[in-house]
Enzyme design. Structure first.
Site, mmCIF file in Angstrom:
data_model
loop_
_atom_site.group_PDB
_atom_site.id
_atom_site.type_symbol
_atom_site.label_atom_id
_atom_site.label_comp_id
_atom_site.label_asym_id
_atom_site.label_seq_id
_atom_site.Cartn_x
_atom_site.Cartn_y
_atom_site.Cartn_z
ATOM 1 N N ALA A 1 0.966 -1.230 0.141
ATOM 2 C CA ALA A 1 0.138 -0.049 -0.137
ATOM 3 C C ALA A 1 0.852 1.192 -0.125
ATOM 4 O O ALA A 1 0.656 2.153 -0.591
ATOM 5 C CB ALA A 1 -0.763 -0.050 1.122
ATOM 6 N N ASN B 1 4.761 -6.676 5.493
ATOM 7 C CA ASN B 1 4.194 -8.267 5.302
ATOM 8 C C ASN B 1 3.828 -8.413 3.824
ATOM 9 O O ASN B 1 3.806 -9.671 3.532
ATOM 10 C CB ASN B 1 3.214 -8.275 6.288
ATOM 11 C CG ASN B 1 2.730 -9.676 6.733
ATOM 12 O OD1 ASN B 1 3.811 -10.086 7.519
ATOM 13 N ND2 ASN B 1 1.730 -10.338 6.419
ATOM 14 N N THR B 2 3.548 -7.476 3.180
ATOM 15 C CA THR B 2 3.167 -7.511 1.625
ATOM 16 C C THR B 2 4.280 -8.771 0.994
ATOM 17 O O THR B 2 3.928 -9.518 0.123
ATOM 18 C CB THR B 2 3.154 -6.475 0.748
ATOM 19 O OG1 THR B 2 2.243 -5.504 1.579
ATOM 20 C CG2 THR B 2 2.755 -6.742 -0.604
ATOM 21 N N VAL C 1 7.504 6.483 12.408
ATOM 22 C CA VAL C 1 6.492 7.327 12.722
ATOM 23 C C VAL C 1 5.910 7.534 14.189
ATOM 24 O O VAL C 1 5.342 6.281 14.361
ATOM 25 C CB VAL C 1 5.346 7.696 11.704
ATOM 26 C CG1 VAL C 1 4.451 8.685 12.276
ATOM 27 C CG2 VAL C 1 6.149 8.101 10.227
ATOM 28 N N HIS D 1 -5.446 -18.185 9.362
ATOM 29 C CA HIS D 1 -5.373 -18.898 8.028
ATOM 30 C C HIS D 1 -5.209 -20.236 8.375
ATOM 31 O O HIS D 1 -4.329 -20.781 9.431
ATOM 32 C CB HIS D 1 -3.964 -18.340 7.442
ATOM 33 C CG HIS D 1 -3.722 -18.761 5.922
ATOM 34 N ND1 HIS D 1 -3.587 -20.049 5.795
ATOM 35 C CD2 HIS D 1 -3.928 -18.122 4.838
ATOM 36 C CE1 HIS D 1 -3.525 -20.420 4.386
ATOM 37 N NE2 HIS D 1 -3.737 -19.103 3.793
ATOM 38 N N GLU E 1 -2.568 -20.954 -0.345
ATOM 39 C CA GLU E 1 -3.888 -21.234 -0.587
ATOM 40 C C GLU E 1 -3.724 -21.641 -2.074
ATOM 41 O O GLU E 1 -4.809 -22.634 -2.426
ATOM 42 C CB GLU E 1 -4.800 -20.191 -0.402
ATOM 43 C CG GLU E 1 -6.321 -20.592 -0.345
ATOM 44 C CD GLU E 1 -7.130 -19.249 0.163
ATOM 45 O OE1 GLU E 1 -6.745 -18.558 1.013
ATOM 46 O OE2 GLU E 1 -8.258 -19.360 -0.104
ATOM 47 N N ARG F 1 -4.042 -25.545 -2.465
ATOM 48 C CA ARG F 1 -5.252 -26.227 -2.481
ATOM 49 C C ARG F 1 -6.093 -25.654 -3.970
ATOM 50 O O ARG F 1 -6.682 -26.394 -4.629
ATOM 51 C CB ARG F 1 -6.257 -25.626 -1.459
ATOM 52 C CG ARG F 1 -6.086 -26.460 -0.268
ATOM 53 C CD ARG F 1 -6.388 -26.071 1.256
ATOM 54 N NE ARG F 1 -5.916 -24.752 1.538
ATOM 55 C CZ ARG F 1 -6.278 -23.814 2.206
ATOM 56 N NH1 ARG F 1 -7.844 -23.775 2.253
ATOM 57 N NH2 ARG F 1 -5.601 -22.834 2.410
ATOM 58 N N ARG G 1 -11.364 -19.230 4.690
ATOM 59 C CA ARG G 1 -10.421 -19.473 5.606
ATOM 60 C C ARG G 1 -11.035 -19.784 7.117
ATOM 61 O O ARG G 1 -10.378 -20.654 7.784
ATOM 62 C CB ARG G 1 -9.357 -18.409 5.679
ATOM 63 C CG ARG G 1 -8.719 -18.400 4.419
ATOM 64 C CD ARG G 1 -7.613 -17.119 4.307
ATOM 65 N NE ARG G 1 -6.905 -17.158 3.073
ATOM 66 C CZ ARG G 1 -6.238 -16.178 2.852
ATOM 67 N NH1 ARG G 1 -5.900 -15.246 3.351
ATOM 68 N NH2 ARG G 1 -5.365 -16.213 1.763
ATOM 69 N N HIS H 1 -3.411 -14.437 10.969
ATOM 70 C CA HIS H 1 -2.915 -14.144 9.615
ATOM 71 C C HIS H 1 -3.252 -12.522 9.006
ATOM 72 O O HIS H 1 -2.459 -11.865 8.554
ATOM 73 C CB HIS H 1 -3.348 -14.868 8.534
ATOM 74 C CG HIS H 1 -2.859 -14.839 7.180
ATOM 75 N ND1 HIS H 1 -1.535 -14.839 6.749
ATOM 76 C CD2 HIS H 1 -3.554 -14.577 6.121
ATOM 77 C CE1 HIS H 1 -1.505 -14.562 5.466
ATOM 78 N NE2 HIS H 1 -2.751 -14.490 5.002
ATOM 79 N N HIS H 2 -4.443 -12.090 9.398
ATOM 80 C CA HIS H 2 -4.866 -10.896 8.794
ATOM 81 C C HIS H 2 -5.840 -10.278 10.069
ATOM 82 O O HIS H 2 -6.757 -10.849 10.505
ATOM 83 C CB HIS H 2 -5.557 -11.046 7.623
ATOM 84 C CG HIS H 2 -5.907 -9.774 6.899
ATOM 85 N ND1 HIS H 2 -5.050 -9.244 5.684
ATOM 86 C CD2 HIS H 2 -6.724 -9.073 6.875
ATOM 87 C CE1 HIS H 2 -5.399 -8.286 5.489
ATOM 88 N NE2 HIS H 2 -6.801 -7.959 6.034
ATOM 89 N N GLU I 1 -3.861 -2.724 5.113
ATOM 90 C CA GLU I 1 -4.416 -3.457 6.229
ATOM 91 C C GLU I 1 -4.668 -2.806 7.200
ATOM 92 O O GLU I 1 -5.518 -3.108 8.319
ATOM 93 C CB GLU I 1 -3.435 -4.650 6.656
ATOM 94 C CG GLU I 1 -4.064 -5.607 7.420
ATOM 95 C CD GLU I 1 -3.279 -7.175 7.461
ATOM 96 O OE1 GLU I 1 -2.303 -7.197 6.936
ATOM 97 O OE2 GLU I 1 -3.599 -7.760 8.836
ATOM 98 N N ARG J 1 -11.440 -12.303 5.407
ATOM 99 C CA ARG J 1 -10.987 -11.738 4.271
ATOM 100 C C ARG J 1 -10.536 -13.012 3.396
ATOM 101 O O ARG J 1 -10.315 -13.980 3.797
ATOM 102 C CB ARG J 1 -9.447 -11.063 4.600
ATOM 103 C CG ARG J 1 -9.075 -10.564 3.034
ATOM 104 C CD ARG J 1 -7.663 -9.924 3.274
ATOM 105 N NE ARG J 1 -6.715 -10.702 3.832
ATOM 106 C CZ ARG J 1 -5.931 -11.532 3.170
ATOM 107 N NH1 ARG J 1 -6.417 -12.094 1.854
ATOM 108 N NH2 ARG J 1 -5.017 -12.228 3.913
ATOM 109 N N GLY K 1 -6.440 -13.451 -1.704
ATOM 110 C CA GLY K 1 -6.076 -12.882 -2.784
ATOM 111 C C GLY K 1 -6.727 -11.269 -2.931
ATOM 112 O O GLY K 1 -6.624 -10.484 -3.512
ATOM 113 N N VAL L 1 -3.961 -8.409 -1.285
ATOM 114 C CA VAL L 1 -3.034 -7.643 -2.302
ATOM 115 C C VAL L 1 -3.896 -6.561 -3.360
ATOM 116 O O VAL L 1 -3.396 -5.607 -3.666
ATOM 117 C CB VAL L 1 -2.199 -8.786 -3.367
ATOM 118 C CG1 VAL L 1 -1.547 -7.928 -4.440
ATOM 119 C CG2 VAL L 1 -1.362 -9.505 -2.450
#
Ligand code: ADP
Length: 448
Positions: A15, A42-43, A156, A242, A255, A258, A279, A382-383, A412, A422, A425, A428
């Site tokens: 981002a 983390n991206t 910051v 996740h 993922e 799978r 998930r 995970h998120h 995020e 979430r 995919g 991103v």
């Protein structure tokens, strides 16, 4: 001696980098501040890809999709808790964001699928490698071509805000020096808080003891910094675990494995759930097993479909065998049960009908070509779907939904878009879509 910029970007994940590039191209003088000693946040660990519907790449592959279907499936996957106004903006802008990347020489031309989606819409690099490293290296090349200042190992700590407008930021470097920067806009792109155990447990006590897939910079500091100037937050308790995380290293098993045709098998040698569900549901069903872990099982065809599989082999996560019976023996699993599970899955693939577990996607091919592989996994944090409130222009909003002048946020750190869960995919897509928009709007605001 304070330094002067138009736009300060806090955080160098997807981002932040997209925002900085766009802001620079709008003519703004831009500074990126990153607290870690490397770029990418983390991206850089993102595995599967970038979702978008009605893209040029889908058309090239003859995949018929619609924005409406993508919207409905994301909303359902998010347990209908998503901020629908932000979600609509997200869906609408996703194909343009894929094209923005392509125009910046970051082509995501191969397409796969993730849990909860009915159509291949997860865009990834042509060589089927993980998206994160590819994305960050492409964005860094773009950064290098521009006049954008980057300062690493520096946090910051505060946004200076007075009279309804951002005045600048205060920084703290790794030598404990305070630096003062003046800026008219600040874009907070500091990511989520999955690596901040206290914060995770504060909102979700039952997640104590879970590993996290995130880099250690994912502490949620941007949320606190924005709250200090009055920002509102939403969905803070919505934290995603996740389902497929290698537990000794906290390494995420994509993922896309799978999505390429792998299944999940319990220690009893049985499939137990639709592997292509969302998930939240897959994780819950692994935790519900008596042993609380499972195996991702696949064959040579799946390995060839996904570059990450070779990385997992190299890292020593993968148990491999020349036959299913030998694999079961190595996993100390009842081999008759395991063979029967494979057999009935393979019949489901042949019929394209998984009557037992209702899997409707990624029934790609029977699991019948050796070598056969298994990775032991269990869920990990995970998120974080929650975060600060923004409007569709990425302006940060206070608790009364009023704009905080000059404060923008993307990625995020923002809450609401993904609701209660979430979709793989969609992170991103989120960071690129709203990163570009934040860069555009913050630059315009600063130079108005
Ligand atoms: P996103 O996916 O939303 O782009 P990432 O997690 O990839 O988020 O990147 C966020 C980046 O922000 C990380 O590199 C993290 O180290 C950095 N970061 C977090 N808090 C601060 C802060 N207070 N000052 C500077 N950088 C920060």
């Amino acid at each position: 001696e304070p330094q002067n910029y138009d736009v300060v970007v806090v955080g160098s994940g997807g981002a932040g980098l997209a925002a900085a590039i766009q802001a620079c191209d709008e003519g703004a003088k831009v500074l990126i501040v990153e607290k870690m000693s490397t770029i990418g946040g983390n991206t850089i660990k993102a595995s599967v890809g970038m979702n978008a519907a009605e893209t040029r790449y889908q058309r090239l592959k003859g995949i018929e999709d619609s924005k409406e279907l993508f919207y409905q499936e994301t909303l359902k996957g998010g347990q209908f808790k998503n901020n629908t106004v932000l979600l609509k903006e997200f869906i609408e802008r996703a194909p343009q964001a894929v094209e923005w990347l392509a125009a910046h020489n970051i082509e995501l031309s191969d397409i796969t699928i993730t849990g909860g989606m009915s159509i291949d819409r997860t865009h990834r690099p042509a060589d089927r490698s993980a998206v994160g490293g590819f994305l960050i290296s492409g964005l860094v090349k773009n950064l290098n071509k521009r006049n954008i200042d980057v300062i690493l190992d520096t946090s910051v700590t505060e946004i200076r805000y007075a009279g309804g407008a951002v005045q600048g930021v205060n920084l703290l470097n790794d030598e404990n020096e305070v630096l003062v920067v003046n800026a008219k806009s600040v874009i907070v792109a500091t990511g989520g808080f999955s690596a901040n155990r206290d914060m995770v447990v504060k909102y979700r006590p039952e997640l104590d003891g879970f590993v996290t897939t995130n880099h250690k910079g994912a502490t949620g500091s941007g949320i606190a910094i924005l709250q200090n100037i009055g920002a509102g937050t939403v969905d803070m308790g919505e934290i995603q675990i996740h389902p497929t995380v290698e537990q000794t290293t906290s390494y995420l098993i994509s993922e896309a494995i799978r999505g390429g045709g792998a299944i999940l098998v319990s220690q009893a040698g049985k499939r137990f759930f639709n592997e292509m569900e969302t998930r939240d549901k897959v994780s819950a069903n692994i935790i519900a097993l008596p042993e609380k872990f499972a195996y991702v099982v696949f064959d040579e065809q799946v390995r060839l479909n996904n570059k990450a599989a070779d990385e997992y082999i190299a890292k020593g996560f993968v148990i491999s065998a020349s036959s299913p019976r030998e694999l079961a023996a190595k996993l100390e699993m009842n081999s008759d049960a395991f063979l029967a599970s494979l057999e009935s899955y393979n019949v489901a693939v042949d019929k394209q009908d998984d009557a037992e577990f209702g899997r409707r996607t990624a029934l790609r091919h029977p699991i019948n070509q050796g070598p056969f592989y298994a990775i032991r996994i269990a869920p990990g944090v995970h998120h974080t779907m929650g975060g600060v409130t923004i409007n569709t222009d990425t302006c940060v909003l206070d608790a009364q939904l009023q704009v905080l002048g000059g404060a923008f946020a993307a990625g995020e750190v923002v809450g609401g878009i993904h609701g209660g869960n979430r979709i793989g995919g969609n992170a991103v897509a989120d960071i690129i879509i709203f990163g570009i928009l934040a860069g555009q709007n913050a630059a315009k605001f600063a130079m108005r």
